[in-house]
Write an enzyme that holds these catalytic residues in place. Structure first.
Site, short mmCIF file in Angstrom:
data_model
loop_
_atom_site.label_atom_id
_atom_site.label_comp_id
_atom_site.label_asym_id
_atom_site.label_seq_id
_atom_site.Cartn_x
_atom_site.Cartn_y
_atom_site.Cartn_z
N GLY A 77 29.59 -36.32 -2.20
CA GLY A 77 29.08 -37.13 -1.08
C GLY A 77 30.06 -38.58 -1.46
O GLY A 77 29.25 -39.52 -1.03
N GLY A 97 30.68 -41.29 1.29
CA GLY A 97 29.75 -41.82 2.16
C GLY A 97 29.19 -43.14 1.87
O GLY A 97 29.93 -43.86 1.08
N GLN A 98 28.09 -43.59 2.62
CA GLN A 98 27.80 -45.01 2.64
C GLN A 98 27.60 -45.46 1.09
O GLN A 98 27.84 -46.56 0.72
CB GLN A 98 26.56 -45.30 3.39
CG GLN A 98 25.95 -46.67 3.35
CD GLN A 98 24.75 -46.69 4.16
OE1 GLN A 98 23.87 -45.83 4.20
NE2 GLN A 98 24.51 -48.17 4.72
N ILE A 139 34.30 -33.73 1.02
CA ILE A 139 34.40 -32.71 2.24
C ILE A 139 35.63 -32.74 2.94
O ILE A 139 35.86 -33.95 3.32
CB ILE A 139 33.27 -32.17 2.94
CG1 ILE A 139 32.56 -33.49 3.78
CG2 ILE A 139 31.93 -31.78 2.33
CD1 ILE A 139 31.83 -33.15 4.78
N ASN A 195 31.75 -29.29 -1.27
CA ASN A 195 30.85 -29.01 -0.38
C ASN A 195 29.60 -28.56 -1.08
O ASN A 195 29.51 -27.63 -1.71
CB ASN A 195 31.17 -27.72 0.67
CG ASN A 195 30.35 -27.90 1.95
OD1 ASN A 195 29.09 -28.01 1.56
ND2 ASN A 195 30.75 -27.08 2.87
N TYR A 197 14.40 -35.47 8.65
CA TYR A 197 14.86 -36.14 7.30
C TYR A 197 13.94 -36.50 6.39
O TYR A 197 13.95 -36.14 4.95
CB TYR A 197 15.32 -37.58 7.76
CG TYR A 197 16.05 -38.29 6.76
CD1 TYR A 197 17.12 -38.17 6.23
CD2 TYR A 197 15.56 -39.71 6.37
CE1 TYR A 197 17.60 -39.09 5.25
CE2 TYR A 197 15.74 -40.41 5.37
CZ TYR A 197 16.89 -40.08 4.85
OH TYR A 197 17.43 -40.99 3.82
N LYS A 243 12.98 -34.94 2.38
CA LYS A 243 12.95 -35.71 1.32
C LYS A 243 11.88 -35.48 0.54
O LYS A 243 12.13 -35.72 -0.63
CB LYS A 243 13.00 -37.05 1.78
CG LYS A 243 14.41 -37.81 2.29
CD LYS A 243 15.47 -37.67 1.20
CE LYS A 243 16.88 -38.21 1.65
NZ LYS A 243 17.91 -37.73 0.56
#
Length: 319
Positions: free
Chosen positions: A8, A11-12, A35, A54, A143, A147
């Site tokens: 990832g 991402g952010q 990805i 992935n 979400y 977690k």
């Protein structure tokens, strides 16, 4: 940590964490896992290796671990809270089936693993002020469910198989580098863009909605420092409360007006985001992280606001 795979990486968090790891740990290699459709660009691509990765493809992850002799995996692949509510089955697949792949590879190939948790792991029955490190966790969002499961599964692999799993519960993260990605706390990024552009901001959360927040440099510091902490001092592993500031929309607007006096904001509450935010803590107690591995933040609301506005003006070419 020497050879690191960031899953990832575009991402952010991943885009900035990958660059920090490459800068702070130059003796090894940090691989940017991405990805298709989210390929790294610019400095992220030019500063080190990148591989298609992935999280739901165990064979692909294992091949990268072998190719680069990876010893640490940062598993950042996830759908954020508001997006996960729209796509719950996809969120489960990425966050849980993906995690199993990472943990199994780590078990077989002796890697340490960081998989972030979140304030979303708490729910409406959790104490909202000074939320304890160890307390009830009954989230009402997909979400949050993933977690909590992430925390439990990571602990299980440590206890059962000796995998060095570690994690922090991130609050809402604020950054000028990457755009928001569908999280409940993303308003606290979007508001700065509107302010710098001279636009009125339409806030999706109601007045008085307090949430834990953190500036990205502090979040990156936490993600690196916890993996470097001496194992013998860790009583907890998955996952540590960390925090640096707590504010509601009026609080961040007031901080912005100290820098941009004519900033305007009005409210159009998003029921989905508001219901998620209402189930999360106002502020977590991070005493365990401070005691066990020396966590301490560097930014507060005022210093973050100044830095955000300065850097967004540079980024957007606005004087």
């Amino acid at each position: 940590m020497k050879n690191i795979l960031v899953i990832g990486a575009t991402g952010q968090i991943g885009s900035e964490l990958t660059m920090k790891l490459r800068h702070d740990l130059p003796g090894g290699v940090t691989v940017a896992g991405y990805i298709p459709g989210s390929e790294p660009k610019g400095k992220l691509l030019e500063s080190g290796p990148a591989e298609k990765c992935n999280v739901c493809d165990a064979k692909q992850i294992a091949e990268i671990v072998d190719k680069y002799d990876i010893d640490t995996i940062y598993n950042l692949a996830a759908l954020l809270s508001a997006t996960a509510e729209r796509l719950p089955l996809k969120a489960w697949d990425i966050q849980m089936n993906g995690l199993i792949n990472v943990l199994e590879i780590a078990r077989e190939k002796h890697c340490a693993v960081f998989t972030p948790s979140s304030i979303g792991s708490f729910g409406p029955d959790t104490p909202r002020d000074n939320t304890p490190q160890d307390t009830i966790q009954r989230p009402t969002s997909m979400y949050g469910v993933t977690k909590v499961a992430t925390e439990l599964l990571s602990d299980y692999y440590h206890i059962k198989y000796g995998v060095d799993t570690r994690s922090v519960r991130f609050p809402g993260l604020i950054s000028y580098t990457t755009l928001p990605g569908g999280g409940t706390t993303d308003y606290a990024v979007e508001i700065y863009y509107a302010a710098v552009k001279g636009e009125e901001f339409v806030c999706p959360l109601a007045p008085g909605t307090y949430l834990d927040m953190m500036y990205m440099p502090d979040a990156l510091k936490a993600a690196v420092n916890i993996m470097q902490a001496r194992e013998r001092y860790l009583v907890h592993r998955n996952s540590f409360n960390i925090t640096s500031m707590s504010f509601d929309p009026e609080g961040i607007a007031a901080a912005i007006r100290k820098e941009i006096p004519d900033f305007r904001m009005r409210y159009e509450v998003d029921p989905v985001r508001q219901s998620i935010a209402d189930s999360w803590p106002n502020r977590m107690d991070d005493v365990c992280a401070r005691k066990e591995w020396g966590w301490t933040p560097s930014y507060n609301l005022e210093t973050m606001t100044h830095d955000m506005i300065v850097n967004l003006r540079l980024k957007l070419g606005i004087k």
